[in-house]
Enzyme design. Structure first.
Site, PDB file in Angstrom:
ATOM      1  N   CYS A   1       3.656  34.269  18.782  1.00  9.56           N
ATOM      2  CA  CYS A   1       4.399  35.514  18.809  1.00  9.56           C
ATOM      3  C   CYS A   1       3.369  36.630  18.685  1.00  9.56           C
ATOM      4  O   CYS A   1       2.530  36.622  17.798  1.00  9.56           O
ATOM      5  CB  CYS A   1       5.378  35.560  17.642  1.00  9.56           C
TER       6      CYS A   1
ATOM      7  N   CYS B   1      11.826  37.050  16.156  1.00 11.45           N
ATOM      8  CA  CYS B   1      11.905  38.509  16.292  1.00 11.45           C
ATOM      9  C   CYS B   1      12.140  38.952  17.732  1.00 11.45           C
ATOM     10  O   CYS B   1      12.281  40.142  17.995  1.00 11.45           O
ATOM     11  CB  CYS B   1      10.630  39.144  15.761  1.00 11.45           C
TER      12      CYS B   1
ATOM     13  N   LYS C   1       0.856  -1.183   0.000  1.00 14.21           N
ATOM     14  CA  LYS C   1       0.000   0.000   0.000  1.00 14.21           C
ATOM     15  C   LYS C   1       0.895   1.236   0.000  1.00 14.21           C
ATOM     16  O   LYS C   1       1.677   1.446   0.914  1.00 14.21           O
ATOM     17  CB  LYS C   1      -0.889  -0.003   1.245  1.00 14.21           C
TER      18      LYS C   1
ATOM     19  N   GLU D   1      -0.993   5.076  -8.010  1.00 16.59           N
ATOM     20  CA  GLU D   1      -0.627   6.068  -7.019  1.00 16.59           C
ATOM     21  C   GLU D   1       0.563   6.889  -7.509  1.00 16.59           C
ATOM     22  O   GLU D   1       1.558   6.332  -7.959  1.00 16.59           O
ATOM     23  CB  GLU D   1      -0.238   5.315  -5.735  1.00 16.59           C
TER      24      GLU D   1
HETATM   25 ZN   LIG Z   1       8.082  36.897  16.270  1.00 16.18          ZN
END
Ligand SMILES: [Zn+2]
Length: 706
Positions: free
Chosen positions: A447, A434, A136, A194
């Site tokens: 953040c 940052c 599979k 596939e």
């Molecule tokens: Zn940041």
């Protein structure tokens, strides 16, 4: 001839191709166009014109030579001749036996013999079955359609009934022949199989991500799906996608041709015609099926592609037909899936990577360990709550799991092996990109700095939008276009304040493809006007976590400018209407962070007015809710309002305890009518419902503010 082509034309063509290729790359990697369709079309059009003028410049790999010149949202949707169903899964021996028993019973019933003497029954009393098995593969299912030996369609599963025709990408797959290698091709042959990305290629890709400190791609399957979405087949080729067959759709023989009557026969047949097929194992008892499943488990990681199980199907096509399908999947087929593989190793350190939307996700660095066919040195820890719940520590020996070839995860520590120097894993107290303040919201850590490089593009688009800075001519597309500039011609757009500094770059903006003098000047006028929108609109535009338009309004009513807001304590903010501890704390943290102060300073320096237009002296928020003249009323909005957009006004009225609905009825208490109010206005007149115009509305909202 080539010598007659002016150099600037050559340069322009090269530049256009580069820009188009860049847009394509972003499209397939993020599955989103950064260069808006309009500008993209302009680039392609210009390139086409130049190539038409100077045919010597046309190269086979020019974007104009593609069937369709641009990545589009959807490919052509095609209906499957025979529905493309997914197969059901089993996870243990018992389920496999149960399935086999059901199949036997159904076949016996179909045969009409009940297993007794045949004679005129469907299978002549012989309901013995053969099982055909193959690995599979975890990929993207595609149906290839050959007509008279030529590939004419390659359609994704889609919803099973219809999918997208991705033939150009599929043609770029080396294991898919464009023409079947045979003297007598069938009239129609649909090969199903596939498309997948070989593991080696996927690992290379992720190694590069890790090198750049970026989160890794989840699994080869997603990467395959993403690649197939691109309309430029070169990515399919570059990424080395493969196709392996595992079934059939429609089949029609050529004149006098005999078609295969079983899957194993089909597999041999199409393989001879040049289609790649996985090794098919045929057995005639369920015991042999189970033995094969066990045997394959030991060797499955030697495969070049991710496999997470074995597909077991009834080999004989007439038996398959007799068994038919449920509404979801065929009865003649099932997939046995292996449990996830685990190994133990040492957790050496944890990094917090910033993803889109500002989430910080923990990634463990491990002592390299071999799991499920690959060496694993990183694994996800999901989030801080999972880490605490499982009490995972640095230097612990941990179980690492690879489920379905998805990126590995740390499952749990081995308690008995905890060393003395095991260290708890602390959540980050600032953003790892940052260094801005972070906030934990449930299990996730964000953040809070809206100008964090990881989030700024999205935030800028919000900032300039309606209800915020409302800048005409500076939309998403233009922002992307500006941010795509680089080198000496780069126009900076990294901070909110940069929006207002665009006026310094008029000449370069005009040179941008798709923008002209007229539109740039209109945009710059809009930017200039936006400087005067006031504190409320700026605050709601920044997209600080939890601070939307209604919170910004409350703040703007209480603080006469940003400086007043900066002197407020957390408690004072928390006391405001509709503010909670988390919101107050998050805002306070941001206002007093280096990043927050810098953002506000930059805006001020750029000439943005940060005083409040909504300030009400001695505003008493306790009065805002129930005592409002709008409290408890059912209100309908119609027409265009000058001072509000609808969503905004709806939010404000709801904050005043009103219910805002879409249509006028006897239950309506009040209709607020702006310019060009239409049928709703008329209906309100008919039903003698109170109608309020905008000046009155403004006065009432002001009055209710105390
Ligand atoms: Zn940041």
């Amino acid at each position: 001839m080539a010598t007659r082509i002016p150099k600037d034309v050559k340069d322009r063509v090269a530049a256009l191709r580069k820009q188009i290729a860049e847009a394509d790359r972003e499209y397939y990697e993020d599955a989103s166009t950064s260069l808006a369709d309009y500008f993209y079309d302009q680039l392609v059009k210009e390139l086409e014109d130049l190539e038409q003028q100077y045919p010597d410049l046309v190269t086979p790999d020019s974007p104009t030579q593609r069937v369709s010149g641009k990545p589009v949202e959807g490919f052509e949707t095609v209906r499957h001749a025979i529905p493309m169903m997914s197969i059901s899964n089993s996870y243990n021996e018992e389920a496999v036996r149960k399935w086999a028993k059901q199949v036997a019973d159904l076949l016996a019933k179909a045969d009409g013999s009940g297993g007794g003497s045949g004679g005129g029954s469907l299978f002549g009393g012989d309901v013995a079955v053969r099982y055909a098995m193959d690995p599979k593969i975890d990929g993207v299912a595609v149906s290839l359609r050959y007509e008279n030996g030529r590939l004419v369609q390659a359609v994704t599963r889609g919803d099973g009934v219809q999918g997208d025709d991705i033939i150009n990408n599929v043609r770029a797959i080396s294991t898919v022949p464009d023409e079947l290698k045979t003297q007598t091709p069938p009239a129609v042959l649909e090969v199903r199989g596939e498309v997948y990305m070989p593991l080696v290629a996927f690992e290379k890709l992720n190694a590069r991500q890790a090198e750049q400190g970026k989160p890794e791609f989840a699994n080869p399957r997603n990467m395959t799906a993403g690649t197939l979405k691109s309309l430029d087949p070169k990515y399919t080729r570059e990424r080395g996608l493969c196709f392996t067959a595992h079934g059939k759709g429609e089949m029609k023989a050529a004149a006098g041709q005999a078609l295969p009557t079983s899957y194993s026969e089909l597999a041999r047949w199409i393989q001879k015609m040049g289609v790649l097929v996985n090794t098919v194992t045929v057995v005639d008892s369920i015991e042999a099926v189970l033995a094969h499943i066990k045997e394959f488990e030991a060797s499955r990681h030697d495969q070049t592609m991710g496999t997470d199980g074995v597909v077991v199907r009834i080999d004989d096509f007439s038996q398959q037909e007799a068994l038919g399908a449920t509404s979801k999947s065929p009865r003649w087929c099932m997939a046995y899936k292996y449990p996830a593989e685990q190994a133990t190793t040492i957790l050496k350190k944890v990094d917090w990577l910033v993803g889109k939307g500002g989430t910080l996700t923990p990634r463990a660095t491990l002592e390299p360990v071999f799991i499920a066919g690959t060496t694993v040195s990183h694994a996800t820890l999901h989030n801080i709550e999972e880490i605490r719940r499982k009490d995972i520590r640095i230097n612990d020996t941990v179980f690492v799991e690879k489920a379905g070839e998805i990126i590995p995860q740390v499952v749990k520590p081995v308690a008995s092996k905890r060393p003395k120097d095991a260290l708890p894993i602390d959540p980050p107290d600032k953003c790892t990109v940052c260094e801005g303040p972070v906030e934990q919201d449930g299990p996730k850590i964000y953040c809070v700095n809206p100008e964090c490089p990881g989030q700024i593009a999205e935030k800028l688009k919000w900032f300039v939008g309606r209800g915020q800075m409302d800048i005409d001519g500076l939309g998403e597309k233009t922002i992307d276009l500006i941010r795509a500039t680089s080198g000496p011609d780069r126009i900076p757009l990294e901070h909110f304040a940069d929006v207002f500094l665009l006026t310094d770059h008029r000449e370069r903006l005009i040179e941008l493809d798709g923008l002209g003098e007229k539109s740039v000047d209109a945009m710059l006028v809009g930017i200039d006007q936006a400087k005067q929108r006031g504190m409320r609109r700026v605050l709601s535009g920044l997209g600080i976590r939890h601070i939307g338009s209604s919170a910004s309004r409350t703040l703007a009513r209480h603080f006469k400018d940003v400086n007043a807001l900066l002197t407020a304590t957390v408690e004072e903010i928390e006391a405001l209407y509709d503010f909670g501890t988390v919101t107050a704390q998050t805002l306070h943290d941001w206002l007093h962070s280096e990043q927050g102060k810098e953002t506000l300073q930059r805006l001020q320096d750029a000439g943005v007015d940060l005083t409040s237009r909504d300030y009400v002296e001695a505003a008493d928020d306790a009065l805002t809710g129930p005592s409002s003249p709008f409290a408890g009323k059912t209100i309908v909005l119609t027409g265009t309002l000058e001072n509000y957009d609808r969503t905004e006004l709806k939010e404000i009225l709801e904050q005043h305890g009103a219910k805002v609905t879409g249509s006028v009825s006897k239950k309506t208490d009040l209709v607020i009518a702006g310019e060009n109010a239409g049928s709703k206005y008329e209906k309100a007149v008919q039903l003698e419902i109170e109608i309020m115009d905008e000046p009155t509305l403004l006065k009432q909202l002001g009055a209710s503010n105390g």
